[in-house]
Design a protein around this motif. Structure first.
Motif, PDB file in Angstrom:
ATOM      1  N   PRO A 213     -23.121  -7.537  -6.974  1.00  0.00           N
ATOM      2  CA  PRO A 213     -22.528  -7.457  -5.633  1.00  0.00           C
ATOM      3  C   PRO A 213     -23.163  -6.331  -4.821  1.00  0.00           C
ATOM      4  CG  PRO A 213     -21.015  -6.572  -7.267  1.00  0.00           C
ATOM      5  CD  PRO A 213     -22.191  -7.113  -8.025  1.00  0.00           C
ATOM      6  N   ASP A 214     -23.306  -6.578  -3.544  1.00  0.00           N
ATOM      7  CA  ASP A 214     -23.780  -5.544  -2.627  1.00  0.00           C
ATOM      8  C   ASP A 214     -22.715  -4.443  -2.556  1.00  0.00           C
ATOM      9  OD1 ASP A 214     -25.475  -4.375  -0.880  1.00  0.00           O
ATOM     10  OD2 ASP A 214     -25.174  -5.799   0.767  1.00  0.00           O
ATOM     11  N   ALA A 215     -23.140  -3.228  -2.152  1.00  0.00           N
ATOM     12  CA  ALA A 215     -22.200  -2.102  -2.104  1.00  0.00           C
ATOM     13  C   ALA A 215     -21.004  -2.431  -1.208  1.00  0.00           C
ATOM     14  CB  ALA A 215     -22.911  -0.867  -1.580  1.00  0.00           C
ATOM     15  N   VAL A 216     -19.813  -2.204  -1.759  1.00  0.00           N
ATOM     16  CA  VAL A 216     -18.596  -2.467  -0.988  1.00  0.00           C
ATOM     17  C   VAL A 216     -18.278  -1.234  -0.136  1.00  0.00           C
ATOM     18  CG1 VAL A 216     -16.106  -2.872  -1.164  1.00  0.00           C
ATOM     19  CG2 VAL A 216     -17.683  -4.087  -2.681  1.00  0.00           C
ATOM     20  N   VAL A 217     -17.877  -1.472   1.087  1.00  0.00           N
ATOM     21  CA  VAL A 217     -17.478  -0.352   1.946  1.00  0.00           C
ATOM     22  C   VAL A 217     -16.119  -0.653   2.570  1.00  0.00           C
ATOM     23  CG1 VAL A 217     -19.777   0.488   2.562  1.00  0.00           C
ATOM     24  CG2 VAL A 217     -18.762  -1.351   3.886  1.00  0.00           C
ATOM     25  N   SER A 218     -15.459   0.395   3.054  1.00  0.00           N
ATOM     26  CA  SER A 218     -14.209   0.149   3.772  1.00  0.00           C
ATOM     27  C   SER A 218     -14.483   0.264   5.262  1.00  0.00           C
ATOM     28  CB  SER A 218     -13.117   1.122   3.333  1.00  0.00           C
ATOM     29  OG  SER A 218     -13.465   2.442   3.639  1.00  0.00           O
ATOM     30  N   PHE A 219     -13.801  -0.568   5.998  1.00  0.00           N
ATOM     31  CA  PHE A 219     -13.964  -0.599   7.453  1.00  0.00           C
ATOM     32  C   PHE A 219     -12.679  -0.123   8.112  1.00  0.00           C
ATOM     33  CE2 PHE A 219     -16.772  -3.895   5.813  1.00  0.00           C
ATOM     34  CZ  PHE A 219     -17.966  -3.562   6.451  1.00  0.00           C
ATOM     35  N   ALA A 220     -12.834   0.537   9.235  1.00  0.00           N
ATOM     36  CA  ALA A 220     -11.647   0.976   9.961  1.00  0.00           C
ATOM     37  C   ALA A 220     -11.828   0.738  11.451  1.00  0.00           C
ATOM     38  CB  ALA A 220     -11.373   2.453   9.704  1.00  0.00           C
ATOM     39  N   GLY A 221     -10.771   0.290  12.073  1.00  0.00           N
ATOM     40  CA  GLY A 221     -10.734   0.157  13.539  1.00  0.00           C
ATOM     41  C   GLY A 221      -9.438   0.797  13.989  1.00  0.00           C
ATOM     42  N   ALA A 222      -9.558   1.832  14.809  1.00  0.00           N
ATOM     43  CA  ALA A 222      -8.359   2.600  15.164  1.00  0.00           C
ATOM     44  C   ALA A 222      -7.959   2.320  16.599  1.00  0.00           C
ATOM     45  CB  ALA A 222      -8.626   4.082  14.979  1.00  0.00           C
ATOM     46  N   GLU A 223      -6.692   2.055  16.788  1.00  0.00           N
ATOM     47  CA  GLU A 223      -6.179   1.872  18.147  1.00  0.00           C
ATOM     48  C   GLU A 223      -5.592   3.196  18.608  1.00  0.00           C
ATOM     49  OE1 GLU A 223      -3.655  -1.778  18.272  1.00  0.00           O
ATOM     50  OE2 GLU A 223      -4.404  -2.003  16.248  1.00  0.00           O
ATOM     51  N   GLN A 224      -6.208   3.761  19.618  1.00  0.00           N
ATOM     52  CA  GLN A 224      -5.812   5.092  20.094  1.00  0.00           C
ATOM     53  C   GLN A 224      -4.885   4.983  21.294  1.00  0.00           C
ATOM     54  OE1 GLN A 224      -7.203   8.522  19.222  1.00  0.00           O
ATOM     55  NE2 GLN A 224      -5.322   8.953  20.366  1.00  0.00           N
ATOM     56  N   GLU A 225      -3.687   5.516  21.179  1.00  0.00           N
ATOM     57  CA  GLU A 225      -2.798   5.577  22.339  1.00  0.00           C
ATOM     58  C   GLU A 225      -2.850   6.972  22.954  1.00  0.00           C
ATOM     59  OE1 GLU A 225       0.650   2.312  21.380  1.00  0.00           O
ATOM     60  OE2 GLU A 225       0.886   4.273  20.454  1.00  0.00           O
ATOM     61  N   TYR A 226      -2.685   7.043  24.249  1.00  0.00           N
ATOM     62  CA  TYR A 226      -2.731   8.339  24.926  1.00  0.00           C
ATOM     63  C   TYR A 226      -2.007   8.255  26.261  1.00  0.00           C
ATOM     64  CZ  TYR A 226      -6.485   6.000  27.503  1.00  0.00           C
ATOM     65  OH  TYR A 226      -7.205   5.102  28.250  1.00  0.00           O
ATOM     66  N   PHE A 227      -1.663   9.411  26.801  1.00  0.00           N
ATOM     67  CA  PHE A 227      -1.076   9.481  28.134  1.00  0.00           C
ATOM     68  C   PHE A 227      -2.076  10.097  29.096  1.00  0.00           C
ATOM     69  CE2 PHE A 227       2.818   9.032  25.777  1.00  0.00           C
ATOM     70  CZ  PHE A 227       3.701   8.437  26.660  1.00  0.00           C
ATOM     71  N   LEU A 228      -1.995   9.679  30.332  1.00  0.00           N
ATOM     72  CA  LEU A 228      -2.751  10.337  31.389  1.00  0.00           C
ATOM     73  C   LEU A 228      -1.760  10.921  32.380  1.00  0.00           C
ATOM     74  CD1 LEU A 228      -5.499   7.694  32.288  1.00  0.00           C
ATOM     75  CD2 LEU A 228      -5.861   9.881  31.122  1.00  0.00           C
ATOM     76  N   ILE A 229      -1.948  12.199  32.722  1.00  0.00           N
ATOM     77  CA  ILE A 229      -1.162  12.752  33.827  1.00  0.00           C
ATOM     78  C   ILE A 229      -2.111  13.478  34.769  1.00  0.00           C
ATOM     79  CG2 ILE A 229       0.916  13.033  32.405  1.00  0.00           C
ATOM     80  CD1 ILE A 229       0.432  16.081  32.577  1.00  0.00           C
ATOM     81  N   ASP A 230      -1.642  13.690  35.970  1.00  0.00           N
ATOM     82  CA  ASP A 230      -2.494  14.405  36.908  1.00  0.00           C
ATOM     83  C   ASP A 230      -2.717  15.829  36.413  1.00  0.00           C
ATOM     84  OD1 ASP A 230      -3.455  14.142  39.967  1.00  0.00           O
ATOM     85  OD2 ASP A 230      -2.971  16.210  39.417  1.00  0.00           O
TER      86      ASP A 230
END
Ligand code: ADP
Ligand code: MG
Length: 725
Positions: A213-230
């Protein structure tokens, strides 16, 4: 200038905000921009001699050890490329345990012998650096006499150029270790855990007949929440400046609508920011897509495409830097704190993860054949075992003073770690537990496989947003990580506990097969064992409900509400052995992580408590006293003309002031330092004394906010910060 004037001027500044000219993105096709500032595979292929390129790719794509002799050649190519792109400096970028990104900058130019300067960047400089390490937390790993720390090139994460008006910088992602090679950062254990997981996953794949088997890797996709204020408001809020969250602020009146005047400006300004931010991220090879998030006013989300977890973790850190920077350019401040506003939804960073390799693809994707599905179910079962056995560690991996305000609150996943599988997959595992799955639940896919395992459709259809750990069709989504934290910590834990579970499975399967059990029957047996031992971690119901708290307790699942409840999980014998067995952390490193987390907790609450005290004393109390004086002189004037007196407002304000003073007194005494307190005692004191004392000060202040004349109130209000953009 009085505080209230600053606030009123901030409002004026917002009203007259004009986007600075020339900052909006040009209409370049994303394809031209994407990866423009990255030392990509394509750039390497073009600029490196063939054998060097091949050797590097073997390391990057197939996890082969780095051949040190290529470093000089790569360094020279990297330097030329970077200087052509206007770079004057290079920086080793690393990720210390403060959770922030650190950089050590150096100039490419070194003085030549005759007073000229020459551009120097040797292989040694690329592969190793020595930053002043003394200011980063080390949890006792570095005595002062050996305060040195080293950075080392992580060849698997691409170098990139960070643009700056004062000259561009070539950034090289690195690990950060002590003189003895002990991990002082987030990246080192992530790389180690990735490797540990891969070894075990490949064992399992070999059992399924994939000889190489080819080298196994772990994948991650992160959903970033944030606020914007003036940003004008931000600068008037010392609490946001110091701690990232509002320590004061009455909730806006219920049902309050936006002011139409401002509402019109929201989409344009935020949209301009989003386009600009996306463009900057694209240049850095970060595939990001911004979205408006409807959950809270002023809250947004950005989800970059998933990548290898190590690269995803680096990109995630870089993304936060870029968002902050671009927001400032647009006159706004980007808030990453998990709970900047009480009573308003908090921010998380959902970590979507999967594992896979070049030959097998995504191992968490149900396949088309029963054989593929047996393999899929085995990897799924590994996750079930891992999360059940080590849920406490997952909880600890997201523990922080800031995330405590979010986890377990109504709109966030509870502090109880459970898995959502969806009805169909749950049904399959239930059948397995009863001695053999024969059919999957949904209609049209009933198929009794020769391997006794059913064909599963790739989309389980249902979604559950209240589960901290949910299967979403081809990946799991860990929803507990906080918006402020690095995803590396959670990924280290996920990789390591998965390594343990896959190790267990591979060992069991190998044993059974050697003893003559047919492979399919062996798989059946192992799955059965896992689901009956660990199936209680599966919960498809409403994770926010009261009943779940009781039900989880009955199932024996831990409910670690606060950071201080969770951190001891890091140093149980079981945890220490787990991490050392898989070469991710030595016992010493693990203890240092625990101590640093505790220290960060104490520091974080301490800064909040001191900020609360100072703001209460120097900002809130003076405003209340001014108003009290105004009311008193009003009464005095009325009295002098013999008019009827009504002291009720003054009485209310005076009561509020008394409560505030009492709160201030209690907080001040809470902050009196006990010289001989241990870290554990200080942390407990922060939780049990300081946080409630801050709460009492806040309650009194918030009450006063609803009483004091608006033109005297110094702090921008929730309504202003959340609805005026
Ligand atoms: P949602 O339905 O939660 O909004 P999205 O489709 O927007 O999900 O994806 C959220 C994140 O999950 C993105 O970062 C995406 O790249 C990532 N993701 C998608 N597929 C995988 C996968 N197989 N492994 C890891 N992450 C993935
Ligand atoms: Mg999601």
């Amino acid at each position: 200038m009085s505080g209230s004037k600053t606030r009123l001027q901030a409002i004026d500044a917002v009203k007259s905000y004009q986007p600075p000219a020339g900052i909006l993105p040009t209409a370049d096709a994303p394809g031209e921009v994407f990866g423009q500032n990255v030392f990509t595979k394509a750039v390497m292929q073009q600029r490196l001699p063939k054998p060097v390129f091949k050797s590097l790719m073997a390391t990057i794509e197939h996890s082969k050890p780095l051949d040190p002799t290529v470093a000089d050649v790569v360094a020279a190519a990297m330097k030329d490329w970077a200087m052509e792109k206007g770079a004057t400096h290079y920086a080793h970028v690393f990720y210390p345990l403060t959770g922030l990104t650190a950089e050590k900058h150096d100039s490419f130019l070194e003085p030549g012998g005759d007073g000229s300067s020459i551009a120097e960047f040797a292989g040694k400089t690329l592969t190793q650096g020595e930053p002043d390490a003394s200011s980063f937390p080390n949890g006792g790993l570095r005595a002062t006499f050996e305060a040195r720390g080293y950075t080392g090139w992580d060849v698997t994460s691409p170098a990139y150029i960070l643009e700056n008006p004062n000259g561009n910088t070539l950034c090289i992602p690195t690990v950060f270790v002590s003189m003895n090679g002990e991990a002082l950062d987030h990246k080192t254990p992530l790389l180690r855990s990735q490797q540990a997981m891969a070894v075990q996953a490949e064992r399992v794949l070999r059992l399924f007949g994939h000889a190489k088997p080819d080298a196994v890797v772990s994948f991650a996709g992160a959903e970033q929440e944030y606020f914007l204020i003036d940003r004008s408001f931000f600068l008037c809020r010392p609490d946001l400046l110091n701690t990232g969250r509002t320590l004061f602020g009455a909730r806006p009146p219920k049902g309050q609508e936006f002011d139409d005047h401002y509402f019109g400006a929201i989409p344009e300004r935020v949209l301009a920011f989003m386009l600009d931010a996306e463009r900057e991220l694209f240049k850095l090879g970060i595939p990001a897509k911004t979205r408006h998030n409807e959950v809270a006013p002023g809250q947004f989300e950005l989800a970059p495409m998933f990548e290898r977890s190590n690269v995803a973790a680096d990109h995630q850190q870089l993304l936060m830097v870029i968002l902050k920077r671009v927001a400032q350019k647009h006159g706004m401040e980007c808030l990453f704190h998990e709970k900047p506003f009480v009573g308003i939804n908090g921010s998380g960073k959902h970590v979507n993860f999967s594992i896979g390799n070049g030959t097998e693809g995504n191992l968490l994707l149900p396949g088309d054949t029963p054989h593929d599905n047996a393999q899929f179910l085995v990897f799924c079962a590994a996750i079930i075992r891992a999360v059940h056995k080590f849920g406490g560690l997952l909880r600890a991996s997201v523990a922080s003073a800031t995330n405590d305000h979010r986890l377990g609150a109504n709109e966030a996943p509870p502090a109880i770690i459970s898995i959502f599988l969806g009805d169909q997959l749950t049904d399959v595992f239930d059948q397995i537990a009863k001695g053999g799955a024969t059919a999957s639940k949904s209609k049209g896919t009933l198929e009794i496989g020769v391997d006794t395992l059913p064909v599963l459709p790739t989309d389980p259809g249902d979604r559950n947003r209240t589960s901290p750990f949910a299967f979403t069709g081809n990946r799991f989504e860990f929803r507990a990580p906080g918006s402020l934290q690095s995803i590396a910590g959670p990924m280290v834990t996920i990789n390591t506990i998965l390594a343990e579970a896959l190790d267990h499975i591979a060992t069991e399967l190998e044993g059974l097969v050697t003893a003559g059990t047919p492979f399919n029957a062996a798989v059946q047996k192992v799955l059965e064992e896992i689901i009956s031992t660990h199936g209680s971690i599966v919960f498809n119901g409403d994770g926010y409900s009261e009943e779940w708290q009781a039900e989880a307790a009955a199932r024996g699942l831990p409910n670690l509400r606060t950071t201080l409840d969770a951190l001891p999980e890091l140093i149980t014998d079981e945890a220490l052995d787990l991490f050392s067995h898989y070469g991710v952390f030595t016992h010493r490193e693990m203890h240092s992580r625990h101590d640093i987390a505790l220290e960060q907790y104490i520091l974080s609450v301490g800064v909040e408590a001191r900020s609360t005290l100072e703001i209460a004393n120097t900002v809130v109390l003076p405003a209340a006293l001014r108003y009290q004086t105004e009311l008193a002189s009003n009464l005095a004037s009325l009295k002098s003309i013999g008019a009827e007196l009504d002291t009720s407002t003054l009485d209310e304000v005076s009561t509020g002031i008394r409560a505030l003073r009492a709160g201030i007194g209690a907080l001040r005494s809470g902050l009196t330092h006990k010289a001989d307190a241990s870290e554990a005692e200080e942390a407990a004191h922060a939780l049990e004394v300081l946080l409630p004392a801050m709460g009492a000060v806040r309650t009194a202040s918030d009450e006063l906010e609803t009483l004091v004349a608006d033109d005297l109130w110094p702090l921008p209000t929730y309504q202003e910060m959340l609805f005026i953009l």
